[in-house]
Design a protein around this motif. Sequence first.
Motif, PDB file in Angstrom:
ATOM      1  N   ILE A  18       0.727  11.649  -0.140  1.00 13.96           N
ATOM      2  CA  ILE A  18      -0.519  11.868  -0.871  1.00 13.96           C
ATOM      3  C   ILE A  18      -0.719  13.355  -1.103  1.00 13.96           C
ATOM      4  O   ILE A  18      -0.766  14.142  -0.159  1.00 13.96           O
ATOM      5  N   MET A  27       0.405  10.376  -5.940  1.00 17.67           N
ATOM      6  CA  MET A  27       0.964   9.658  -4.796  1.00 17.67           C
ATOM      7  C   MET A  27       2.388   9.219  -5.103  1.00 17.67           C
ATOM      8  O   MET A  27       2.719   8.881  -6.244  1.00 17.67           O
ATOM      9  N   PHE A  46      -3.395   4.231 -12.584  1.00 16.78           N
ATOM     10  CA  PHE A  46      -4.704   4.390 -11.955  1.00 16.78           C
ATOM     11  C   PHE A  46      -5.756   3.805 -12.893  1.00 16.78           C
ATOM     12  O   PHE A  46      -5.568   3.774 -14.116  1.00 16.78           O
ATOM     13  N   SER A  60      -8.942  14.894  -9.720  1.00 12.73           N
ATOM     14  CA  SER A  60      -9.596  14.912  -8.403  1.00 12.73           C
ATOM     15  C   SER A  60     -11.098  15.112  -8.605  1.00 12.73           C
ATOM     16  O   SER A  60     -11.642  16.203  -8.397  1.00 12.73           O
ATOM     17  N   GLY A  74     -11.611   9.661 -10.001  1.00  9.03           N
ATOM     18  CA  GLY A  74     -10.381   9.812 -10.755  1.00  9.03           C
ATOM     19  C   GLY A  74     -10.613   9.797 -12.247  1.00  9.03           C
ATOM     20  O   GLY A  74     -11.562  10.395 -12.775  1.00  9.03           O
ATOM     21  N   LEU A 135      -7.690   6.401  -3.512  1.00  6.00           N
ATOM     22  CA  LEU A 135      -6.243   6.463  -3.710  1.00  6.00           C
ATOM     23  C   LEU A 135      -5.534   5.332  -2.970  1.00  6.00           C
ATOM     24  O   LEU A 135      -4.560   4.757  -3.478  1.00  6.00           O
ATOM     25  N   CYS A 138      -5.830   2.292  -4.993  1.00  8.07           N
ATOM     26  CA  CYS A 138      -4.933   2.378  -6.154  1.00  8.07           C
ATOM     27  C   CYS A 138      -3.503   2.063  -5.757  1.00  8.07           C
ATOM     28  O   CYS A 138      -2.791   1.335  -6.464  1.00  8.07           O
TER      29      CYS A 138
END
Length: 589
Positions: A18, A27, A46, A60, A74, A135, A138
């Motif tokens: 990550i 990632m 994503f 971010s 995101g 994350l 995701c």
Amino acid sequence: MYSRQPFSGPTRKLVLGIDIGTTYAGMSYCLLEPGRMPTILPVTRFPAQDHVGGDTKVPSIVYYDESGGAKALGAEALQESVIEQAEEDGWKKSEWFKLHLRPDKGAPTTDENTLPPLPKNKRAQDVFADFLRYLLQCARVYIGDHFPDGTALWIKLQDSMEFVLTHPNGWEGEQQSQMRAATIIAGLVPNTRQGRERIHFVTEGEASLHFCVANGLATDPLQHGKGVIIVDAGGGTVDISAYRKVNDAEGSDRKFEEIARAECLFNGSIFVSNRARQYLESQLQGSKFADDVEHIRQCFDKTSKLRFRATDEWSYIRFGRARDKDEALNISNGQMKLPGAVVAGFFRPSLDAILLAILNQCNSAKVPISSVLLVGGFAASEWLYSELKEELNSLGMEVSRPDSHVNKAVADGAVSYFLDRFVSARISKHTYGLECNTVYEPNNSEHLSRSHTTYMTVDGHMRVPHRFSSILMKNVRVSETTEFRERYVQLHKDRLQLQAASIELSRYIGEDEDPRWTDIDPDDYPVLCQVHADTSQAAKNLRPRMGQLGLYYCLDIEVVLSFGLTELKAQIAWFENGIEKRGPAELVY
């Protein structure tokens, strides 16, 4: 390309790398299967992403409602409908939150006000945790869709999953501790010893090296044992690291060592954007475009910043409609025209800082530097790349950058770090030690100047306080197996008071090459952690000693420091019946 050995573990394991950057996150993952060659793959999908299936990065950004709930994260946070709802409902946008975790010393004070504030009642690690949770979900959806029975596979492996988080070169134990706490808040691992041990850290510079080696980049100079500098230029920080290939005792040709102390510069691409915004504010002040500064800055970020190539060319920022014009401001047909020299001024401080750091590493490296490899999102800047190339070529260094995938270098490299462990030695960034006392020597000028602070200990000796005892000095080569130890004594009239040993480990962050006294610039000796040990068995066997003030007891201990991987650990060691004993290893933060 690097060829890995088949995975020799007994059962399947999932590793997730990550990389939460200042502006974008990514990632990568690897499903380890017994007997099969490990392959590192990126997460490329994503929610709400424009380029579905082809983009390894996601912004971010987190939007919070008034009660502190995360509402959009995101790519979702860039949707026009979300932005509109955020304005209507008073949501707060959190971006660049990673930089709020940075060390106090080393951050640019002049740019402090340019960091967007954290949402009310939110710590940096809270926002970090919310983004980690996003994350993880995701990754769960993506991996679930890409493997047969992927959802069942995730459920089966989630309790043994290993996580590798990246961070800038300048971050150490305190920042790692906050990030580890965020992983627990986010639910990546439980707050148990076994859970915490599934969280690993690697610097962005070292992750970039792993990416380059695994993908066959900069192989010629590295294979010939020459020094190579890797510049990971990101949104917030620029991480600069120098390595060379070494042959280890087992004859492996895939071992590398750091040859200069890693640098971390707060001069990433967001600071170019900040300087552009400041210029736009001054130019457009009082005009009808004054309220459009932030929008124009965003348009500059998306297009002009990356396209800018030369100081003798105009740079154009398209931000509006054809009827938007003002000749005095060089605005026509909805675009603003800026002289190339002005735009170069936005970049120049970052370029100068990078060049200075590279030259410093060249001067301190053990071997000559022959090549510089530029990776990271900021590496896509044509002007930055061409200027670095011109400056460094004149000094005899080759400069190159990967043709593609510069954005996924760190996330891929994080997983490679877990699998390959290419780096066998690093350079210590600071001097570590502890404050103690020392026997007073009247002929020692340093002691004489502190004679008013002396006191007598139970053994009858006059001692001087505030002595800094260095255990590991700055700029020392540290291998993964090397331990650094120093002996100390603890004295007391009551043997029961020696049943436990405790010390405070400090780091020296000043400029002195040989720090000796903590009463000189005491703020330069922050305490990193307390280390404890149960020495009750050793205390039982202590024999009394006779001193000028009567009987006393003396417990000999050693403080042991080790960099097993990228985290510093400290222990207290002592002897019982001739056998060395140790307290638990404490992470330093």
